[in-house]
Write a protein that holds these residues in place. Structure first.
Motif, PDB file in Angstrom:
ATOM      1  N   PHE A 276      14.313 -12.034 -13.034  1.00  0.00           N
ATOM      2  CA  PHE A 276      14.078 -11.709 -14.373  1.00  0.00           C
ATOM      3  C   PHE A 276      14.962 -13.732 -14.381  1.00  0.00           C
ATOM      4  CE2 PHE A 276      14.868 -13.554 -18.932  1.00  0.00           C
ATOM      5  CZ  PHE A 276      13.585 -13.475 -18.959  1.00  0.00           C
TER       6      PHE A 276
ATOM      7  N   GLY B  53      12.754 -17.250 -13.879  1.00  0.00           N
ATOM      8  CA  GLY B  53      12.171 -17.617 -14.906  1.00  0.00           C
ATOM      9  C   GLY B  53      12.908 -19.154 -14.733  1.00  0.00           C
TER      10      GLY B  53
ATOM     11  N   ALA C  47      17.007  -6.252 -12.237  1.00  0.00           N
ATOM     12  CA  ALA C  47      15.995  -6.544 -12.994  1.00  0.00           C
ATOM     13  C   ALA C  47      15.926  -8.019 -14.004  1.00  0.00           C
ATOM     14  CB  ALA C  47      15.491  -5.714 -13.998  1.00  0.00           C
ATOM     15  N   LEU C  48      17.571  -8.003 -13.947  1.00  0.00           N
ATOM     16  CA  LEU C  48      18.045  -9.561 -14.385  1.00  0.00           C
ATOM     17  C   LEU C  48      17.900 -10.515 -13.583  1.00  0.00           C
ATOM     18  CD1 LEU C  48      21.142  -8.189 -16.577  1.00  0.00           C
ATOM     19  CD2 LEU C  48      19.163  -9.101 -17.997  1.00  0.00           C
TER      20      LEU C  48
END
Lengths: 409, 255
Positions: free
Chosen positions: A205, A209, A201-202
């Motif tokens: 992201f 991003g 997930a990180l």
């Protein structure tokens, strides 16, 4: 009209099509920027070789073992990466790690006046490493003494201190569970999955991003498919590692420690002003100085990082064997750590390489050591193989550098 | 065009600088105006480099005054010079080969949030804009490492970096020394454009052909003194060479 031209030219040149991206990558490869290709090839080759030699190598039990075996060296190699990036060397990490092992053992020692909780002992050992790094870094930065000599002296001093502390007993056992858990605790299977989910997930992201912010700014974004493919690949890798570990006992806590260290320092190196300045100092220290970068401070901080990671590595080693003896910090720790960083693509000439290289280099070193032990080869096989791979890595780095310089014409 | 009414952007009056017993600058006067390209010429050891380093804040001056926009200033270090808007592009360019164009342009002055995280997108945008404003079109991508650029492109990046920070006085130290014919052309065009954009440009060069092509005025240094300021249109290469070598007592031709 002429004002808008370059931006458009760039967008066109950067190319969003898959073919264009691959072509650019191929050009870079020919230009000497080999990236992580040799490491990937190396890992596959070593895996294939030992898998044919022994049935135990390619098993989940051995994989969990491998994580424990490579953890210490990998963590120390992360620190080495920063020192290499500024074009310096730290020869003291082996015995600094040894001194940290002794420190953590001494401070948890039951029945002594300094019988601290495990976590306090761990913090003190890391702080000691950081302190030694700060002293060595200051001598190098302020007095201009070559790091080779300063850290060689540090190596000897730390070795002497270890002998002095252990002299009478020669060995300290570790009974504190917090300290022993560092290398021996196994995460529950569900926790393992959660780690994989959080990591993916990180990563998603951060990648998306960056993609969105570039797009919003009207900058060339690269190919979305490749961005997604990267996230899927590394996320998949995380899930695969957890799946393999969970097939037997589960993910060792020390694996999570290594992942945390690698991610944290990758972020520091790649996404912050500090990291940018580290690369600048390694690329051209004079230019960095003229640009107003505090070169001395950056130098010292890099040695602080390498010292504290040596400290953490020492804790991992001590925890793994539940104690320390007079061999602590010696053996191949120093050379394995430097080799791991260099094999991982970090240039000895400064300014080039990534923190994640320490992980891949550490994996290769760990696999060779683990595999030769399993096969039952004599120690000389291990040394010669590691030596040859190191030589190949440094040769590759040197040749790549020359080719890049030539491509610059 | 320059009728000597424009104010001096930067002016040095009677500046002395010595290193031990060696007097590098012996009361130098020097000025450069906004929107002009001033050439600074002189033989080796004339004090050109020392003068630049004094203005850049690398050396502190022993005596004399520095005026910026007519106000007296004291430059203690590179940061003071940067704050005033004085930028020096050194002969070695001070670029980091391992970093890309954007990273070099913002070196030491990176755009970051309160947590020191880099803001890449705005930096890349401003880099592209600045290069475009200087009509530097030969750089394929601002994300390529400087190591892969040609000599002229590197010079362009170094000059663009000086412009990016809204500097008003730009010193260029031997910008064409290591370049081929076409690359020299690019850089000289760039120098002219800087002047046209209203900056005060000082170009140090040994190549008088280059100097005569871009400069509006020429200051000649000899043995740490200013031996003359010449308007390009009213002088000849011969006269300049004579001033450089013999230090003629010719009064400045300007004003």
């Amino acid at each position: 009209m002429s004002t808008a031209a370059p931006a458009e030219v760039q967008a066109a040149a950067a190319g969003d099509s898959l073919g264009a991206v691959l072509r650019t990558r191929w050009e870079a490869l020919k230009g000497g920027d080999v990236g992580s290709l040799p490491v990937i090839v190396g890992i596959i080759a070593i895996t294939a070789y030992f898998t044919t030699k022994t049935p135990i190598f390619f098993t989940s039990v051995n994989f969990v073992n491998l994580i424990g075996q490579m953890a210490g060296v990998t963590v120390i190699a992360v620190g080495i990466v920063f020192v290499l990036l500024i074009g310096e060397i730290d020869l003291s990490v082996g015995y600094v790690s040894g001194l940290a092992s002794v420190t953590v053992a001494e401070f948890q020692l039951a029945g002594s006046s300094h019988n601290y909780p495990g976590l306090v002992a761990i913090a003190l050992a890391i702080l000691l490493g950081a302190g030694i790094g700060a002293v060595q870094g200051s001598i190098i930065a302020f007095l201009g003494v070559p790091s080779f000599v300063v850290t060689l002296a540090g190596l000897l001093i730390c070795q002497g201190m270890i002998i002095e502390v252990l002299g009478t007993t020669g060995v300290i056992g570790i009974t504190d569970t917090q300290v022993n858990d560092v290398s021996n605790y196994i995460l529950s299977k569900n926790t393992g999955w959660i780690v994989a989910i959080v990591f993916t997930a990180l990563l998603a992201f951060a990648s998306l991003g960056a993609y969105v912010s570039r797009r919003r700014a009207g900058l060339p974004t690269g190919n979305l498919i490749i961005t997604v493919a990267r996230v899927v690949f590394y996320g998949g890798l995380a899930f695969a590692v957890v799946a393999v570990c969970n097939h037997t006992r589960g993910v060792p806590l020390v694996g999570l420690v290594v992942l945390f260290v690698v991610v944290l320092f990758s972020y520091l190196a790649g996404r912050t002003t500090f990291g940018r300045h580290v690369y600048a100092v390694g690329g051209n220290a004079e230019a960095a100085r003229r640009a107003g970068i505090n070169v001395k401070l950056i130098r010292i901080l890099c040695f602080v990082i390498s010292g504290s990671m040596a400290g953490l590595g020492g804790i991992i080693f001590a925890s793994r064997i539940n104690g320390v003896d007079l061999t602590v910090g010696g053996g191949t720790i120093l050379l394995d750590s430097i080799s791991a960083a260099v094999i991982g693509g970090v240039s000895l000439f400064g300014g080039r390489g990534r923190v994640s290289g320490a992980l891949f280099g550490g994996l290769i070193i760990g696999m060779i050591s683990n595999g030769t032990d399993l096969v039952g080869s004599a120690d000389w096989v291990k040394y010669i193989t590691t030596g040859l791979i190191l030589l190949a890595a440094v040769t590759l780095d040197t040749v790549a550098r020359r080719r890049q310089a030539a491509a610059g014409r | 065009m320059s009728t000597a009414v424009k104010p001096a952007a930067l002016e040095l009056r009677g500046v002395f600088k010595s290193f031990g017993s060696v007097e590098a600058l012996r009361g130098v006067d020097f000025e450069v105006r906004n929107g002009e390209v001033m050439a600074l010429v002189g033989d080796n050891g004339a004090g050109k480099s020392t003068l630049i380093k004094c203005v850049a804040g690398i050396y502190s001056i022993d005596d004399g005054d520095v005026y910026y926009d007519g106000a007296r200033v004291v430059i203690h270090g590179p940061k003071d010079a940067a704050k005033l808007g004085i930028e020096v592009v050194y002969q070695d360019l001070a670029l980091c080969d391992n970093l890309d164009v954007v990273q070099n342009m913002f070196l030491g002055r990176e755009d970051h949030d309160p947590l020191f995280r880099l803001r890449e997108a705005p930096m890349e945008q401003r880099t592209a804009q600045t290069l475009a404003s200087l009509s530097v079109t030969t750089i394929r991508s601002v994300r390529q490492p400087v190591a892969s650029l040609s000599g002229g492109q590197r010079q362009s990046v170094a000059v663009a970096r000086a412009v990016l920070w809204n500097n008003r006085v730009v010193f260029l130290d031997e910008p064409t020394a290591a370049l081929g014919v076409a690359q020299t052309r690019q850089v000289l065009d760039l120098v002219k454009r800087l002047g046209e954009q209203g900056l005060a440009v000082v170009i140090v060069s040994h190549n008088l052909a280059d100097v005569f092509e871009v400069a509006n005025r020429i200051t000649v240094l000899r043995l740490g003194r200013n031996v003359g300021v010449y308007e390009r249109e009213k002088t000849t290469e011969q006269e300049i060479v004579q001033a450089i070598t013999a230090g003629t007592a010719t009064e400045p031709a300007a004003s």
